[in-house]
Design an enzyme around this catalytic site. Structure first.
Site, PDB file in Angstrom:
ATOM      1  N   GLU A 269     -17.275   3.337  -4.867  1.00  0.00           N
ATOM      2  CA  GLU A 269     -17.058   1.885  -4.924  1.00  0.00           C
ATOM      3  C   GLU A 269     -17.594   1.356  -6.260  1.00  0.00           C
ATOM      4  O   GLU A 269     -18.716   1.672  -6.654  1.00  0.00           O
ATOM      5  CB  GLU A 269     -17.769   1.220  -3.728  1.00  0.00           C
ATOM      6  CG  GLU A 269     -17.953  -0.282  -3.821  1.00  0.00           C
ATOM      7  CD  GLU A 269     -16.655  -1.076  -4.017  1.00  0.00           C
ATOM      8  OE1 GLU A 269     -15.649  -0.788  -3.352  1.00  0.00           O
ATOM      9  OE2 GLU A 269     -16.662  -1.995  -4.871  1.00  0.00           O
TER      10      GLU A 269
ATOM     11  N   GLY B  74      -7.253 -11.812  10.353  1.00  0.00           N
ATOM     12  CA  GLY B  74      -6.554 -11.596  11.621  1.00  0.00           C
ATOM     13  C   GLY B  74      -5.988 -10.189  11.651  1.00  0.00           C
ATOM     14  O   GLY B  74      -5.476  -9.704  10.643  1.00  0.00           O
TER      15      GLY B  74
ATOM     16  N   ARG C 185     -14.712 -11.480   8.042  1.00  0.00           N
ATOM     17  CA  ARG C 185     -14.564 -10.225   7.288  1.00  0.00           C
ATOM     18  C   ARG C 185     -15.880  -9.481   7.138  1.00  0.00           C
ATOM     19  O   ARG C 185     -15.919  -8.247   7.162  1.00  0.00           O
ATOM     20  CB  ARG C 185     -14.023 -10.528   5.884  1.00  0.00           C
ATOM     21  CG  ARG C 185     -12.555 -10.781   5.861  1.00  0.00           C
ATOM     22  CD  ARG C 185     -12.111 -11.246   4.500  1.00  0.00           C
ATOM     23  NE  ARG C 185     -10.710 -11.572   4.544  1.00  0.00           N
ATOM     24  CZ  ARG C 185      -9.735 -10.774   4.122  1.00  0.00           C
ATOM     25  NH1 ARG C 185     -10.005  -9.616   3.582  1.00  0.00           N
ATOM     26  NH2 ARG C 185      -8.486 -11.139   4.223  1.00  0.00           N
TER      27      ARG C 185
ATOM     28  N   ARG D   4       5.984   0.922 -15.909  1.00  0.00           N
ATOM     29  CA  ARG D   4       4.979   0.085 -16.592  1.00  0.00           C
ATOM     30  C   ARG D   4       4.972  -1.334 -16.024  1.00  0.00           C
ATOM     31  O   ARG D   4       3.936  -1.982 -15.971  1.00  0.00           O
ATOM     32  CB  ARG D   4       5.252   0.051 -18.101  1.00  0.00           C
ATOM     33  CG  ARG D   4       4.881   1.355 -18.777  1.00  0.00           C
ATOM     34  CD  ARG D   4       4.723   1.217 -20.289  1.00  0.00           C
ATOM     35  NE  ARG D   4       4.658   2.541 -20.885  1.00  0.00           N
ATOM     36  CZ  ARG D   4       5.703   3.185 -21.411  1.00  0.00           C
ATOM     37  NH1 ARG D   4       6.883   2.603 -21.461  1.00  0.00           N
ATOM     38  NH2 ARG D   4       5.568   4.404 -21.901  1.00  0.00           N
TER      39      ARG D   4
HETATM   40  C1  FAD Z   1      -5.996 -15.698   1.618  1.00  0.00           C
HETATM   41  C2  FAD Z   1      -5.797 -14.329   2.188  1.00  0.00           C
HETATM   42  C3  FAD Z   1      -5.764 -14.156   3.566  1.00  0.00           C
HETATM   43  C4  FAD Z   1      -5.534 -12.892   4.114  1.00  0.00           C
HETATM   44  N1  FAD Z   1      -5.509 -12.752   5.466  1.00  0.00           N
HETATM   45  C5  FAD Z   1      -5.239 -11.545   6.008  1.00  0.00           C
HETATM   46  C6  FAD Z   1      -5.192 -11.382   7.424  1.00  0.00           C
HETATM   47  O1  FAD Z   1      -5.417 -12.321   8.182  1.00  0.00           O
HETATM   48  N2  FAD Z   1      -4.891 -10.149   7.914  1.00  0.00           N
HETATM   49  C7  FAD Z   1      -4.641  -9.080   7.093  1.00  0.00           C
HETATM   50  O2  FAD Z   1      -4.341  -7.995   7.604  1.00  0.00           O
HETATM   51  N3  FAD Z   1      -4.710  -9.210   5.750  1.00  0.00           N
HETATM   52  C8  FAD Z   1      -5.004 -10.399   5.190  1.00  0.00           C
HETATM   53  N4  FAD Z   1      -5.087 -10.536   3.834  1.00  0.00           N
HETATM   54  C9  FAD Z   1      -4.881  -9.350   2.975  1.00  0.00           C
HETATM   55  C10 FAD Z   1      -6.128  -8.471   2.931  1.00  0.00           C
HETATM   56  O3  FAD Z   1      -7.248  -9.237   2.567  1.00  0.00           O
HETATM   57  C11 FAD Z   1      -5.958  -7.344   1.924  1.00  0.00           C
HETATM   58  O4  FAD Z   1      -4.680  -6.790   2.042  1.00  0.00           O
HETATM   59  C12 FAD Z   1      -6.990  -6.249   2.175  1.00  0.00           C
HETATM   60  O5  FAD Z   1      -8.290  -6.769   2.091  1.00  0.00           O
HETATM   61  C13 FAD Z   1      -6.798  -5.128   1.163  1.00  0.00           C
HETATM   62  O6  FAD Z   1      -7.766  -4.144   1.380  1.00  0.00           O
HETATM   63  P1  FAD Z   1      -7.921  -2.950   0.342  1.00  0.00           P
HETATM   64  O7  FAD Z   1      -9.015  -2.097   0.877  1.00  0.00           O
HETATM   65  O8  FAD Z   1      -6.611  -2.340   0.061  1.00  0.00           O
HETATM   66  O9  FAD Z   1      -8.356  -3.638  -1.021  1.00  0.00           O
HETATM   67  P2  FAD Z   1      -9.702  -4.514  -1.401  1.00  0.00           P
HETATM   68  O10 FAD Z   1     -10.163  -5.196  -0.185  1.00  0.00           O
HETATM   69  O11 FAD Z   1      -9.314  -5.271  -2.572  1.00  0.00           O
HETATM   70  O12 FAD Z   1     -10.739  -3.383  -1.735  1.00  0.00           O
HETATM   71  C14 FAD Z   1     -10.718  -2.700  -2.955  1.00  0.00           C
HETATM   72  C15 FAD Z   1     -12.110  -2.158  -3.232  1.00  0.00           C
HETATM   73  O13 FAD Z   1     -12.045  -1.353  -4.398  1.00  0.00           O
HETATM   74  C16 FAD Z   1     -13.119  -1.682  -5.258  1.00  0.00           C
HETATM   75  N5  FAD Z   1     -12.678  -1.361  -6.616  1.00  0.00           N
HETATM   76  C17 FAD Z   1     -11.822  -2.054  -7.404  1.00  0.00           C
HETATM   77  N6  FAD Z   1     -11.633  -1.417  -8.567  1.00  0.00           N
HETATM   78  C18 FAD Z   1     -12.386  -0.287  -8.515  1.00  0.00           C
HETATM   79  C19 FAD Z   1     -12.595   0.795  -9.418  1.00  0.00           C
HETATM   80  N7  FAD Z   1     -12.003   0.840 -10.608  1.00  0.00           N
HETATM   81  N8  FAD Z   1     -13.432   1.810  -9.044  1.00  0.00           N
HETATM   82  C20 FAD Z   1     -14.034   1.784  -7.815  1.00  0.00           C
HETATM   83  N9  FAD Z   1     -13.872   0.774  -6.932  1.00  0.00           N
HETATM   84  C21 FAD Z   1     -13.051  -0.239  -7.274  1.00  0.00           C
HETATM   85  C22 FAD Z   1     -13.357  -3.161  -5.019  1.00  0.00           C
HETATM   86  O14 FAD Z   1     -14.662  -3.545  -5.414  1.00  0.00           O
HETATM   87  C23 FAD Z   1     -13.136  -3.250  -3.522  1.00  0.00           C
HETATM   88  O15 FAD Z   1     -14.305  -2.984  -2.800  1.00  0.00           O
HETATM   89  C24 FAD Z   1      -5.335 -11.779   3.259  1.00  0.00           C
HETATM   90  C25 FAD Z   1      -5.397 -11.944   1.870  1.00  0.00           C
HETATM   91  C26 FAD Z   1      -5.632 -13.205   1.336  1.00  0.00           C
HETATM   92  C27 FAD Z   1      -5.680 -13.359  -0.161  1.00  0.00           C
END
Ligand code: FAD
Length: 452
Positions: free
Chosen positions: A40, A53, A114, A191
């Site tokens: 991370e 949700g 969350r 790209r």
């Molecule tokens: C307003 C809003 C409301 C939402 N509501 C919902 C909902 O109700 N239900 C739902 O299912 N989804 C919802 N979503 C979508 C959801 O929040 C995201 O799709 C989800 O959190 C994505 O998870 P992830 O683990 O893919 O990415 P992230 O949560 O973005 O996690 C990525 C992680 O990688 C780390 N990271 C980044 N770059 C690097 C790097 N180079 N090296 C190492 N670590 C790195 C970051 O620090 C982070 O911890 C919502 C989104 C928004 C904007």
């Protein structure tokens, strides 16, 4: 008698400890021949202070990973096959708001804070993620993939999973590398998927104490019900979380004429409520909600353009969650799709670890199974946003901007009738979220493996 696998353990590195990365780590930890490391970038695992949700299938996946009892403690949710109200929709851009639709869904929606959800995931992880390990790039070698971090350390793995969110460093490295070896038209397409694209929508998020809202509006609907307050080009979502102690609020403002332009300013930052005058003529419930909030987190909603593959040509690197398919949030499904990615990828890697299936096949099947589904959900989520904003999406044939559904000259009954039909369309496009079951994912994996 079961045979013990004599295969070498597989080293899987997960870049990113968000919801997608943590669920993948949990799912992989069930396979004894897979060694998992989560890297991370941040110094601690953190989640945005906001609600989330989860629909039926992501919930079933979490239940299968042994999280159900803890998830029940932090949500309102009791799984069932009954149809219950997931959201109430109101036309709110007028002094007297009007209900126009109730979204009934099988099993309803699990609503959580969350931070609580992340705590549940972390508590179940067998190993602590490595924090302050920001991946800069990686290199594939004959002995594995070498990961290079910003603190000038490195690590080696057999499979790299980019779960590093919308600005994924893994996606960047992967696409740059593949573009170098591709014909020029393909290279250009690859790209174009590196940088996220602004949706034209800005969201303002806040969590407020329910008691504060109850003090000025004791019968406010958002104290008890998941609500959507809608109007042309603007809308609010509000629902109770944390056992009703807190209310999650998200205000959305859409400018579809700006879609795919560069967002001017930081994507995420704290701000005062300078947009509130735009809601001055909205119904009192909306104004009361906004009155209770001192500061919002502004969030410019970006997406990832449809990738030609979630997996590298070498089939050693995979993208998952927002890194692969960041979508607009209007079907509440970005995290749910990340959870589904994690479940499918872990099932396939587990098979590769324990059977004769190769790692290449596992990753390619992951792409076959997950990419069409996640990209379809992303398209539906974009259209859903337009419905919330009382707009009719353009068709592929017409192109251009969405058109207005409700016009000034429409009588109130005519407007409500149009919006009711819009509600039916919204539900129809969204029903996948409460009709798909975990068993269908298991069958998809089973069928894909059988076809090898
Ligand atoms: C307003 C809003 C409301 C939402 N509501 C919902 C909902 O109700 N239900 C739902 O299912 N989804 C919802 N979503 C979508 C959801 O929040 C995201 O799709 C989800 O959190 C994505 O998870 P992830 O683990 O893919 O990415 P992230 O949560 O973005 O996690 C990525 C992680 O990688 C780390 N990271 C980044 N770059 C690097 C790097 N180079 N090296 C190492 N670590 C790195 C970051 O620090 C982070 O911890 C919502 C989104 C928004 C904007």
């Amino acid at each position: 008698m079961p045979t013990r696998s004599t295969k070498k353990p597989i080293r899987v590195a997960i870049c990113g400890g968000g919801i997608g990365g943590l669920v993948l780590a949990l799912a992989l930890s069930r396979h004894p021949t897979i060694i998992v490391d989560v890297y991370e970038g941040a110094s601690t695992l953190g989640e945005v202070g906001a609600g989330i949700g989860l629909w039926r299938r992501p919930w079933q996946i979490l239940a299968q990973l042994g999280l159900e009892a803890d998830m029940k403690k932090i949500t309102n949710y009791e799984p069932s096959d009954n149809f219950v109200a997931a959201f109430r929709y109101r036309k709110s851009d007028q002094e007297t708001g009007l209900d126009f639709y109730t979204l009934l869904t099988k099993g309803g929606l699990a609503l959580a804070h969350r931070v609580d959800f992340q705590r549940v995931l972390i508590n179940h992880l067998p190993n602590t993620p490595h924090c302050s390990k920001r991946l800069c790039s990686y290199k594939e070698t004959s002995s594995g993939i070498r990961l290079y971090f910003a603190d000038e350390t490195s690590a080696v793995c057999d499979i790299l999973v980019g779960a590093d969110g919308i600005r994924s460093a893994v996606r960047r490295s992967l696409l740059l590398r593949e573009a170098q070896e591709a014909p020029s038209d393909v290279a250009e397409q690859l790209r174009s998927c590196i940088e996220p694209c602004w949706s034209g929508v800005v969201c303002y998020r806040a969590v407020l104490p329910a008691a504060r809202l109850a003090a000025i509006s004791p019968h406010h609907r958002a104290l008890h019900l998941p609500m959507q307050y809608t109007g042309t080009s603007n809308h609010l979502v509000a629902y109770p979380i944390s056992g009703g102690q807190l209310i999650n609020v998200a205000v959305f403002r859409a400018r579809y004429d700006r879609e795919d332009t560069v967002f001017d300013g930081p994507w995420v930052h704290n701000m005062q409520c300078d947009f509130i005058p735009a809601f001055g003529k909205w119904e009192p419930e909306v104004r009361q909600l906004l009155e209770c909030i001192d500061e919002f987190k502004q969030w410019a909603i970006h997406t990832v353009r449809p990738l030609p593959s979630f997996v590298s040509r070498s089939a050693r690197v995979a993208l998952l969650g927002d890194a692969a398919h960041a979508m607009q949030p209007f079907q509440g499904s970005g995290a749910g799709q990340a959870i589904e990615d994690a479940y499918v990828l872990a099932s396939l890697l587990g098979r590769a670890a324990e059977s004769r299936m190769s790692l290449d096949s596992a990753l390619r099947l992951y792409d076959d199974i997950r990419r069409p589904v996640a990209q379809d959900v992303a398209c539906r989520s974009r259209r859903a946003g337009m419905y919330y904003h009382h707009l009719i999406p353009p068709t592929d044939a017409t192109g251009g901007l969405p058109s207005l559904l409700v016009h000034d000259e429409d009588s109130e009954p005519a407007a409500i009738e149009k919006l009711g039909r819009l509600g039916d369309l919204l539900a129809w496009e969204w029903q996948w979220a409460w009709t798909r079951e975990i068993v269908e994912l298991d069958i998809a994996v089973e069928d894909a493996c059988a076809r090898l």
